[in-house]
Design a protein around this motif. Structure first.
Motif, PDB file in Angstrom:
ATOM      1  N   UNK A 194       0.689  -1.290   0.260  1.00 19.30           N
ATOM      2  CA  UNK A 194      -0.226  -0.428   0.269  1.00 19.30           C
ATOM      3  C   UNK A 194       0.657   0.852  -0.315  1.00 19.30           C
ATOM      4  N   UNK A 195       1.878   1.265  -0.270  1.00 18.15           N
ATOM      5  CA  UNK A 195       3.515   2.646  -0.454  1.00 18.15           C
ATOM      6  C   UNK A 195       2.625   2.958  -1.592  1.00 18.15           C
ATOM      7  N   UNK A 196       2.613   4.797  -1.714  1.00 17.23           N
ATOM      8  CA  UNK A 196       2.520   5.191  -2.292  1.00 17.23           C
ATOM      9  C   UNK A 196       3.765   5.605  -4.079  1.00 17.23           C
ATOM     10  N   UNK A 197       4.337   4.500  -3.937  1.00 21.55           N
ATOM     11  CA  UNK A 197       5.765   4.939  -5.216  1.00 21.55           C
ATOM     12  C   UNK A 197       5.109   3.777  -6.194  1.00 21.55           C
ATOM     13  N   UNK A 198       5.936   4.657  -7.370  1.00 19.57           N
ATOM     14  CA  UNK A 198       6.679   3.481  -7.976  1.00 19.57           C
ATOM     15  C   UNK A 198       7.588   3.164  -8.077  1.00 19.57           C
ATOM     16  N   UNK A 199       8.081   1.775  -8.751  1.00 18.59           N
ATOM     17  CA  UNK A 199       9.355   1.316  -8.708  1.00 18.59           C
ATOM     18  C   UNK A 199      10.168   2.560  -9.475  1.00 18.59           C
ATOM     19  N   UNK A 200       9.635   3.487 -10.050  1.00 22.04           N
ATOM     20  CA  UNK A 200      10.949   4.299  -9.514  1.00 22.04           C
ATOM     21  C   UNK A 200      11.634   5.065  -8.676  1.00 22.04           C
ATOM     22  N   UNK A 201      10.220   5.508  -7.919  1.00 17.22           N
ATOM     23  CA  UNK A 201      10.174   6.462  -6.737  1.00 17.22           C
ATOM     24  C   UNK A 201      10.744   6.172  -6.091  1.00 17.22           C
ATOM     25  N   UNK A 202      10.333   4.475  -5.820  1.00 21.30           N
ATOM     26  CA  UNK A 202      10.107   3.560  -4.278  1.00 21.30           C
ATOM     27  C   UNK A 202      11.779   4.042  -3.332  1.00 21.30           C
ATOM     28  N   UNK A 203      12.669   3.788  -4.022  1.00 23.56           N
ATOM     29  CA  UNK A 203      14.600   3.348  -3.111  1.00 23.56           C
ATOM     30  C   UNK A 203      14.465   5.252  -2.802  1.00 23.56           C
ATOM     31  N   UNK A 204      14.079   6.471  -3.322  1.00 21.78           N
ATOM     32  CA  UNK A 204      14.571   7.637  -3.101  1.00 21.78           C
ATOM     33  C   UNK A 204      13.746   7.771  -1.906  1.00 21.78           C
ATOM     34  N   UNK A 205      12.872   7.065  -1.543  1.00 20.64           N
ATOM     35  CA  UNK A 205      11.844   7.399  -0.393  1.00 20.64           C
ATOM     36  C   UNK A 205      12.424   5.983   0.751  1.00 20.64           C
ATOM     37  N   UNK A 206      13.425   5.035   1.088  1.00 17.43           N
ATOM     38  CA  UNK A 206      13.555   4.028   1.544  1.00 17.43           C
ATOM     39  C   UNK A 206      14.270   4.757   2.954  1.00 17.43           C
ATOM     40  N   UNK A 207      14.526   5.803   2.540  1.00 18.68           N
ATOM     41  CA  UNK A 207      15.023   6.722   4.437  1.00 18.68           C
ATOM     42  C   UNK A 207      14.337   7.244   5.117  1.00 18.68           C
ATOM     43  N   UNK A 208      14.001   7.674   4.204  1.00 18.70           N
ATOM     44  CA  UNK A 208      12.929   7.776   5.270  1.00 18.70           C
ATOM     45  C   UNK A 208      11.566   7.457   5.623  1.00 18.70           C
ATOM     46  N   UNK A 209      10.970   6.451   4.951  1.00 21.11           N
ATOM     47  CA  UNK A 209       9.612   5.597   5.288  1.00 21.11           C
ATOM     48  C   UNK A 209       9.949   4.617   5.797  1.00 21.11           C
ATOM     49  N   UNK A 210       9.383   4.362   7.625  1.00 15.07           N
ATOM     50  CA  UNK A 210      10.317   2.852   7.965  1.00 15.07           C
ATOM     51  C   UNK A 210       9.521   2.208   6.872  1.00 15.07           C
ATOM     52  N   UNK A 211       8.370   1.672   6.433  1.00 12.93           N
ATOM     53  CA  UNK A 211       7.800   0.143   5.722  1.00 12.93           C
ATOM     54  C   UNK A 211       8.042   0.425   4.536  1.00 12.93           C
ATOM     55  N   UNK A 212       8.943   1.590   3.986  1.00 16.23           N
ATOM     56  CA  UNK A 212       9.802   1.096   2.821  1.00 16.23           C
ATOM     57  C   UNK A 212      10.948   0.198   2.779  1.00 16.23           C
ATOM     58  N   UNK A 213      11.349   1.143   4.194  1.00 13.35           N
ATOM     59  CA  UNK A 213      13.257   0.658   4.605  1.00 13.35           C
ATOM     60  C   UNK A 213      12.793  -1.106   4.873  1.00 13.35           C
ATOM     61  N   UNK A 214      11.935  -1.637   5.461  1.00 13.82           N
ATOM     62  CA  UNK A 214      11.732  -2.295   5.976  1.00 13.82           C
ATOM     63  C   UNK A 214      11.153  -3.432   4.677  1.00 13.82           C
ATOM     64  N   UNK A 215      10.502  -3.006   3.468  1.00 16.06           N
ATOM     65  CA  UNK A 215      10.573  -4.202   2.160  1.00 16.06           C
ATOM     66  C   UNK A 215      11.656  -4.350   1.196  1.00 16.06           C
ATOM     67  N   UNK A 216      12.560  -2.927   1.223  1.00 10.20           N
ATOM     68  CA  UNK A 216      14.045  -2.656   0.523  1.00 10.20           C
ATOM     69  C   UNK A 216      14.892  -4.028   1.456  1.00 10.20           C
ATOM     70  N   UNK A 217      14.505  -4.020   2.676  1.00  9.74           N
ATOM     71  CA  UNK A 217      15.143  -4.961   3.203  1.00  9.74           C
ATOM     72  C   UNK A 217      15.002  -6.757   3.098  1.00  9.74           C
ATOM     73  N   UNK A 218      13.547  -6.481   3.097  1.00  8.67           N
ATOM     74  CA  UNK A 218      13.256  -7.849   2.750  1.00  8.67           C
ATOM     75  C   UNK A 218      13.396  -8.451   1.227  1.00  8.67           C
ATOM     76  N   UNK A 219      13.445  -7.042   0.365  1.00  8.34           N
ATOM     77  CA  UNK A 219      13.915  -8.144  -1.022  1.00  8.34           C
ATOM     78  C   UNK A 219      15.210  -7.558  -1.406  1.00  8.34           C
ATOM     79  N   UNK A 220      16.163  -6.897  -0.335  1.00 13.15           N
ATOM     80  CA  UNK A 220      17.171  -7.794  -0.520  1.00 13.15           C
ATOM     81  C   UNK A 220      17.983  -9.027   0.005  1.00 13.15           C
ATOM     82  N   UNK A 221      17.034  -8.877   0.881  1.00 14.47           N
ATOM     83  CA  UNK A 221      17.630 -10.184   2.039  1.00 14.47           C
ATOM     84  C   UNK A 221      17.449 -11.457   0.835  1.00 14.47           C
TER      85      UNK A 221
END
Length: 289
Positions: free
Chosen positions: A192-219
């Protein structure tokens, strides 16, 4: 010597006349149209008429490829009617030139190993994080390809999560359903995040839910790389595809995950020849004949 490197994609076919030093003397493309073989043969014959100095033809294509026979064993609906096409034998008859055919991910890996990010490595794997998860394996400077069903090194179809998300291949839980560009888009939507794949990574530093998702993805990506290391013991992993364009924003997360999984350290790099890898790698197939 000059050869023709052909990169067959879902929307266009790219042709490059390339010499032994990988200088590109001609670079042209046409829309992919069907029946595909007839389009391919017609365009190649036209190029040979204009450039008779072309001695050999290398082709990289989507699908499962029997590289020894130069036959497309299976291709998805991206290239309708392409399955079971005897590309090598038909083109050699039509052109009177040697022809080699392999999977597009394999030829991209060959380009990176020959010219690009893995040039200094004898054992490397190239992963493309795009619509699917493509993969090419280079062992002792040779590409791993073919097999009785053309499915060697189909990394995207290793099972990562048994009984997991359905894959177009008909099974469930394939790696490409978790670490491709398409998988990233699905993960973002499911969260339910308001990002596209192109804008997603730009927001991981200030969005805890986005950061959790990128950790799962990179894991998940780290588990894929670690499993491949246990099988192939490669020196280098090269990551290409659309997701790699934002690598500077997520590579630290990947390295953190890799530290928990790897048997031995390896280099992880971004691809050097993104759009040109298919054409150059296809040429490599026949420059070494």
């Amino acid at each position: 010597m000059k050869v023709l490197g052909v990169d067959i994609g879902g929307t266009k076919i790219r042709f490059g006349m390339i010499d032994e030093q990988f200088n590109v003397h001609l670079d042209t493309k046409v829309p992919t149209s069907f029946p595909l073989y007839e389009t391919l043969e017609r365009e190649i014959l036209n190029l040979l008429h204009s450039h008779p100095e072309i001695e050999r033809i290398g082709i990289g294509t989507h699908g499962f490829v029997d590289s020894k026979r130069g036959r497309v064993v299976y291709a998805t609906d991206l290239l309708p009617g392409w399955s079971n096409t005897e590309v090598k034998s038909q083109l050699e008859t039509a052109t009177n030139r040697p022809v080699a055919v392999d999977n597009d991910a394999n030829v991209a890996a060959l380009a990176e190993a020959t010219l690009g990010a893995a040039k200094s490595s004898e054992r490397s794997i190239c992963l493309t994080l795009g619509t699917g998860l493509g993969g090419g394996v280079i062992l002792d400077n040779c590409v791993v390809s073919g097999g009785p069903h053309g499915g060697a090194a189909e990394i995207g179809h290793m099972i990562l999560y048994p009984h997991g998300h359905p894959c177009p291949c008909g099974r469930k839980g394939c790696a490409e359903q978790y670490v491709s560009g398409t998988a990233l888009k699905r993960r973002i939507e499911e969260a339910g995040l308001p990002y596209t794949p192109e804008t997603f990574f730009e927001n991981i530093q200030h969005d805890e839910q986005a950061e959790a998702l990128v950790k799962a993805y990179t894991s998940d990506l780290a588990v894929v790389i670690s499993s491949l290391q246990a099988i192939f013991d490669m020196d280098t992993v090269v990551i290409g595809g659309g997701v790699s364009e934002s690598a500077s924003l997520w590579f630290d997360y990947l390295h953190e995950q890799l530290n928990q999984h790897l048997l031995n350290p390896i280099e992880v790099k971004t691809a050097q020849y993104e759009n040109d890898a298919g054409m150059l790698g296809a040429a490599s197939l026949v420059l070494d004949l």
